[in-house]
Design a protein around this motif. Structure first.
Motif, short mmCIF file in Angstrom:
data_model
loop_
_atom_site.label_atom_id
_atom_site.label_comp_id
_atom_site.label_asym_id
_atom_site.label_seq_id
_atom_site.Cartn_x
_atom_site.Cartn_y
_atom_site.Cartn_z
N GLN A 439 0.83 -1.20 0.00
CA GLN A 439 0.00 0.00 0.00
C GLN A 439 0.87 1.25 0.00
O GLN A 439 1.96 1.28 0.55
CB GLN A 439 -0.91 -0.01 1.21
N TYR A 440 0.36 2.31 -0.65
CA TYR A 440 1.12 3.54 -0.76
C TYR A 440 0.99 4.36 0.52
O TYR A 440 -0.10 4.57 1.03
CB TYR A 440 0.60 4.37 -1.94
N THR A 441 2.16 4.81 1.05
CA THR A 441 2.19 5.70 2.20
C THR A 441 3.26 6.76 1.93
O THR A 441 4.42 6.42 1.68
CB THR A 441 2.55 4.93 3.48
N PRO A 442 2.88 8.04 1.95
CA PRO A 442 3.88 9.10 1.65
C PRO A 442 5.04 9.06 2.64
O PRO A 442 4.88 8.74 3.81
CB PRO A 442 3.07 10.39 1.79
N ILE A 443 6.24 9.43 2.14
CA ILE A 443 7.44 9.50 2.98
C ILE A 443 8.33 10.60 2.44
O ILE A 443 8.47 10.76 1.21
CB ILE A 443 8.18 8.14 3.00
N SER A 444 8.91 11.36 3.34
CA SER A 444 9.80 12.43 2.90
C SER A 444 11.13 11.86 2.42
O SER A 444 11.52 10.73 2.77
CB SER A 444 10.04 13.41 4.06
N ARG A 445 11.85 12.68 1.64
CA ARG A 445 13.14 12.21 1.11
C ARG A 445 14.12 11.98 2.25
O ARG A 445 14.88 11.00 2.24
CB ARG A 445 13.70 13.27 0.15
N GLU A 446 14.13 12.87 3.24
CA GLU A 446 15.08 12.72 4.35
C GLU A 446 14.80 11.44 5.15
O GLU A 446 15.73 10.72 5.53
CB GLU A 446 14.99 13.94 5.27
N ARG A 447 13.51 11.18 5.41
CA ARG A 447 13.16 9.98 6.20
C ARG A 447 13.50 8.71 5.43
O ARG A 447 14.00 7.74 6.01
CB ARG A 447 11.68 10.00 6.55
N ARG A 448 13.27 8.72 4.11
CA ARG A 448 13.61 7.55 3.30
C ARG A 448 15.11 7.31 3.34
O ARG A 448 15.57 6.17 3.49
CB ARG A 448 13.14 7.75 1.86
N GLN A 449 15.90 8.39 3.21
CA GLN A 449 17.35 8.23 3.19
C GLN A 449 17.85 7.70 4.53
O GLN A 449 18.72 6.81 4.58
CB GLN A 449 18.01 9.59 2.88
#
Length: 477
Positions: A439-449
């Motif tokens: 399922q799609y859940t938004p994530i910021s670039r900083e948190r993903r990194q």
């Protein structure tokens, strides 16, 4: 012909002779099917009148002839039936009262009345369920049923038969018998109504209650309404309670106190509303007193009543009762805890894991989940050490999927057990997270990194396979 329907290891004639009325009706319908192999009509009629033919064979031949595709054969068979009275013959004649040919129906009417005069009472008692269903048949002459057939049953010589039908094992037959018997004699009606109010079938009890209100005097109504408060049917108990309230009986407070501990939720709800309306103490006070003291011995019903009206202070009562109850009582406690806490707390979540119940699952799914805000990494590890069945563990993993996706993953990465059992539990948790990661859940670039650095750095103790799967799920988000 009968070998097409009877079990292979059973004699078809013996099988037919013991079939109940409803089974004979189904057999008669199947005999009209196109796939049925029929005997020649004259063969059936000949076997019904030939000398030396066994009674079972003669009865079977007549029954099959009455189900023939030929109207002439059915009419001739009906004319023969009264000469050989018996249970099967009477059943065949009653079934033909719904025939699609008028002259056949008239022959059936004549055969029925002739057989009723000649059959044994036990045979009439056995097949009367077919009479009880004639009112719902499409081609039956209802005037004949009312003015001839039912009038015969209501005659004084058939009093014992009518009384026996009141105790028939078939509920529609009892309803039919009570409907006739209640209007026979006012003196007889009182004991009949009292008996019918406690009948195991709710329709019989409701029929008696309607007749009570319509035909009895006020004294008898009050007397039998008190009797009906112990009826098996919850609907009848509700109606009896309403009737007693309308008549303002003297001991109404005591009656309403007993009613709040009724086994039926509808009775408890009505009693609760009536107590509030009449200015009596609220029902929740009585339920709490029973749970605290147990002086009435009605703890189960107090739990069920309080579960529907629980407040925050009642949570401690449900938590205390939960370990001491069986499956049904535990479901009630969990429902009460959800009501008291305003949602599903962590205690409710854990308490409900071992309870397999679809309605409880639906209740939990609809309630507000409070436990995610209380769940910590330490609690997650402690939960993994609890003794629980495979079913409960699977249910827990499924419920954990409602956690916010990235917070869930961070909690799993922070959880680093050293013992083997804890590591297996963590592996299950990670696999469960990956399975739900589509399922799609938004994530910021900083948190993903930051998550990818933790996963690829192998600092969190994931094995290579899990690390790759988790990293792929984070990258594709």
């Amino acid at each position: 012909m009968l070998q097409q329907f009877a079990p292979t290891e059973v004699d078809p004639l013996e099988w037919l002779s013991v079939q109940p009325p409803q089974a004979l009706a189904r057999l008669e319908q199947r005999l009209r099917g196109y796939a049925v192999v029929h005997a020649e009509p004259d063969v059936l009629l000949r076997h019904s009148v030939l000398p030396g033919v066994s009674p079972d064979l003669r009865s079977a031949a007549l029954f099959l002839a009455c189900a023939s595709r030929s109207g002439h054969v059915r009419q001739q068979a009906l004319m023969i039936l009264p000469t050989l009275p018996g249970r099967l013959q009477l059943a065949a004649a009653l079934l033909r009262c719904n025939d699609w040919v008028h002259v056949v129906r008239e022959a059936a009417h004549a055969a029925v009345m002739a057989l009723l005069a000649r059959c044994e009472p036990k045979d009439v008692h056995a097949v009367w369920p077919l009479v009880a269903r004639l009112h719902n048949a499409g081609r039956v002459d209802r005037e004949w049923v009312t003015t001839t057939l039912e009038l015969w049953l209501c005659a004084p010589p058939q009093r014992l038969l009518l009384e026996s039908l009141l105790a028939h094992r078939d509920a529609p037959t009892r309803i039919h018998a009570y409907r006739l018997a209640l209007d026979q004699n006012p003196v007889w009606a009182h004991p009949l109504r009292k008996r019918a109010l406690h009948d195991g079938d709710p329709q019989v009890a409701r029929l008696a209650f309607r007749h009570l209100l319509a035909h009895a005097g006020q004294e008898e109504i009050v007397l039998l309404c008190r009797h009906a408060l112990r009826a098996p049917s919850g609907q009848v108990r509700v109606s009896a309670l309403r009737a007693l309230v309308e008549r303002q009986v003297e001991d109404l407070p005591a009656i309403l106190e007993d009613a709040v501990f009724d086994r039926a939720g509808a009775v408890r709800t009505l009693a609760t509303w009536l107590r509030a309306r009449t200015g009596l103490s609220p029902s929740v006070a009585l339920w709490r007193d029973e749970l605290d003291t147990g002086r009435r011995g009605l703890r189960r019903f107090a739990l069920e009543g309080l579960a529907d009206h629980a407040e925050a202070e009642d949570a401690v009562r449900f938590h205390a009762a939960l370990p001491t109850l069986g499956a049904a009582g535990q479901r009630t406690c969990v429902r009460g805890l959800i009501k008291a806490e305003g949602g599903v707390g962590l205690g409710v979540l854990l308490a409900s894991l071992e309870i397999a119940n679809a309605s409880l699952e639906f209740c939990i799914a609809r309630a507000t989940p409070l436990w995610p805000s209380d769940l910590t990494t330490e609690l997650l590890g402690d939960i993994g050490q609890r003794e629980m069945s495979g079913m409960a563990r699977a249910r827990l993993l499924r419920r954990l999927q409602i956690l916010p996706r990235w917070r869930h993953l961070e909690m799993l990465l922070d959880y680093r057990p050293s013992e083997m059992d804890g590591q297996r539990w963590r592996a299950d948790l990670v696999d469960n997270w990956v399975k739900d990661s589509a399922q799609y859940t938004p994530i910021s670039r900083e948190r993903r990194q930051a998550l990818l650095e933790r996963i690829r750095g192998q600092a969190d103790g994931l094995d290579i396979g899990q690390s790759d799967r988790v990293a792929q799920a984070v990258e594709s988000a």
